[in-house]
Design a protein around this motif. Structure first.
Motif, PDB file in Angstrom:
ATOM      1  N   UNK A 117      -6.669  67.548 -42.650  1.00  0.00           N
ATOM      2  CA  UNK A 117      -7.298  68.850 -42.418  1.00  0.00           C
ATOM      3  C   UNK A 117      -6.184  69.800 -42.007  1.00  0.00           C
ATOM      4  N   UNK A 118      -5.877  70.781 -42.875  1.00  0.00           N
ATOM      5  CA  UNK A 118      -4.810  71.723 -42.559  1.00  0.00           C
ATOM      6  C   UNK A 118      -5.359  72.823 -41.663  1.00  0.00           C
ATOM      7  N   UNK A 119      -4.676  73.048 -40.548  1.00  0.00           N
ATOM      8  CA  UNK A 119      -5.058  74.103 -39.606  1.00  0.00           C
ATOM      9  C   UNK A 119      -3.891  75.080 -39.539  1.00  0.00           C
ATOM     10  N   UNK A 120      -4.130  76.283 -40.038  1.00  0.00           N
ATOM     11  CA  UNK A 120      -3.086  77.294 -40.093  1.00  0.00           C
ATOM     12  C   UNK A 120      -2.736  77.765 -38.687  1.00  0.00           C
ATOM     13  N   UNK A 121      -1.439  77.797 -38.419  1.00  0.00           N
ATOM     14  CA  UNK A 121      -0.927  78.234 -37.121  1.00  0.00           C
ATOM     15  C   UNK A 121      -0.129  79.523 -37.298  1.00  0.00           C
ATOM     16  N   UNK A 122      -0.075  80.393 -36.344  1.00  0.00           N
ATOM     17  CA  UNK A 122      -0.552  80.211 -34.974  1.00  0.00           C
ATOM     18  C   UNK A 122      -2.018  80.599 -34.781  1.00  0.00           C
ATOM     19  N   UNK A 123      -2.693  80.956 -35.882  1.00  0.00           N
ATOM     20  CA  UNK A 123      -4.074  81.433 -35.772  1.00  0.00           C
ATOM     21  C   UNK A 123      -5.067  80.333 -35.411  1.00  0.00           C
ATOM     22  N   UNK A 124      -4.683  79.064 -35.644  1.00  0.00           N
ATOM     23  CA  UNK A 124      -5.547  77.919 -35.356  1.00  0.00           C
ATOM     24  C   UNK A 124      -6.817  77.941 -36.219  1.00  0.00           C
ATOM     25  N   UNK A 125      -6.635  78.230 -37.519  1.00  0.00           N
ATOM     26  CA  UNK A 125      -7.755  78.346 -38.454  1.00  0.00           C
ATOM     27  C   UNK A 125      -7.741  77.161 -39.420  1.00  0.00           C
ATOM     28  N   UNK A 126      -8.790  76.304 -39.392  1.00  0.00           N
ATOM     29  CA  UNK A 126      -8.892  75.238 -40.401  1.00  0.00           C
ATOM     30  C   UNK A 126      -9.133  75.877 -41.771  1.00  0.00           C
ATOM     31  N   UNK A 127      -8.303  75.526 -42.759  1.00  0.00           N
ATOM     32  CA  UNK A 127      -8.381  76.197 -44.057  1.00  0.00           C
ATOM     33  C   UNK A 127      -8.768  75.282 -45.212  1.00  0.00           C
ATOM     34  N   UNK A 128      -8.277  74.043 -45.194  1.00  0.00           N
ATOM     35  CA  UNK A 128      -8.573  73.151 -46.316  1.00  0.00           C
ATOM     36  C   UNK A 128      -8.313  71.702 -45.934  1.00  0.00           C
ATOM     37  N   UNK A 129      -8.801  70.812 -46.781  1.00  0.00           N
ATOM     38  CA  UNK A 129      -8.614  69.375 -46.615  1.00  0.00           C
ATOM     39  C   UNK A 129      -8.059  68.836 -47.922  1.00  0.00           C
ATOM     40  N   UNK A 130      -7.044  67.985 -47.819  1.00  0.00           N
ATOM     41  CA  UNK A 130      -6.561  67.238 -48.980  1.00  0.00           C
ATOM     42  C   UNK A 130      -6.826  65.759 -48.723  1.00  0.00           C
ATOM     43  N   UNK A 131      -7.472  65.107 -49.668  1.00  0.00           N
ATOM     44  CA  UNK A 131      -7.708  63.672 -49.581  1.00  0.00           C
ATOM     45  C   UNK A 131      -6.542  62.945 -50.233  1.00  0.00           C
TER      46      UNK A 131
END
Length: 154
Positions: A117-131
């Motif tokens: 689960x990618x969480x963009x920083x520094x905003x702390x926003x979950x953006x996408x998941x790669x399996x």
């Protein structure tokens, strides 16, 4: 006169693929091909004002992260060893809640389904998941369905 370009030498120990990874390892008819699913929050594009470029960067981050985290997995090794036949499916989910639900479903599966689960920083926003590379097992399909993930449109 020798050519100035040459192919990288093949690794001959233990039948490893060439260094460049361009092998064509056959998949048996009974075995599904390896695929990676990448699930992106659609609301980031539609209502949060993110551009396509920044979303593509999020996908690249998550994909690189899960491949690194699962680099010792036989499925990941096989996927990376067959560059000419890589398959990815890009899916969308409605919002942060549905993305988190998918992550929870994948994590709580027995055994857990490898993903990042990618969480963009520094905003702390979950953006996408790669399996991680997989063969579309039923438990993966069920988790994607339960979270509302659908093929990316437009």
């Amino acid at each position: 006169m020798a050519s100035s370009t040459s192919s990288p030498p093949a690794n001959t120990d233990l039948g490893e693929p060439p260094i460049d990874g361009n092998t064509t390892q056959p998949v048996s008819r009974s075995e599904s091909p390896l695929v990676m699913q990448i699930v992106v929050r659609r609301d980031l594009l539609d209502s949060e004002g993110w551009g396509v470029g920044p979303l593509m960067a999020q996908v690249a981050h998550a994909t690189a992260a899960v491949l690194h985290e699962t680099r010792a997995s036989p499925e990941t090794a096989a996927y990376l060893g067959n560059l000419k036949n890589m398959r990815k499916a890009v899916l969308q989910t409605a919002n942060q809640d549905s993305l988190q639900r998918l992550s929870d479903l994948l994590s709580s599966s027995s055994p857990p389904i490898p993903h990042h689960l990618w969480i963009e920083q520094p905003e702390n926003i979950p953006t996408c998941i790669a399996l991680a590379p997989n063969r579309r097992e039923n438990r993966i399909k069920k988790a994607l369905d339960k979270s509302g993930a659908r093929l990316w449109k437009g």
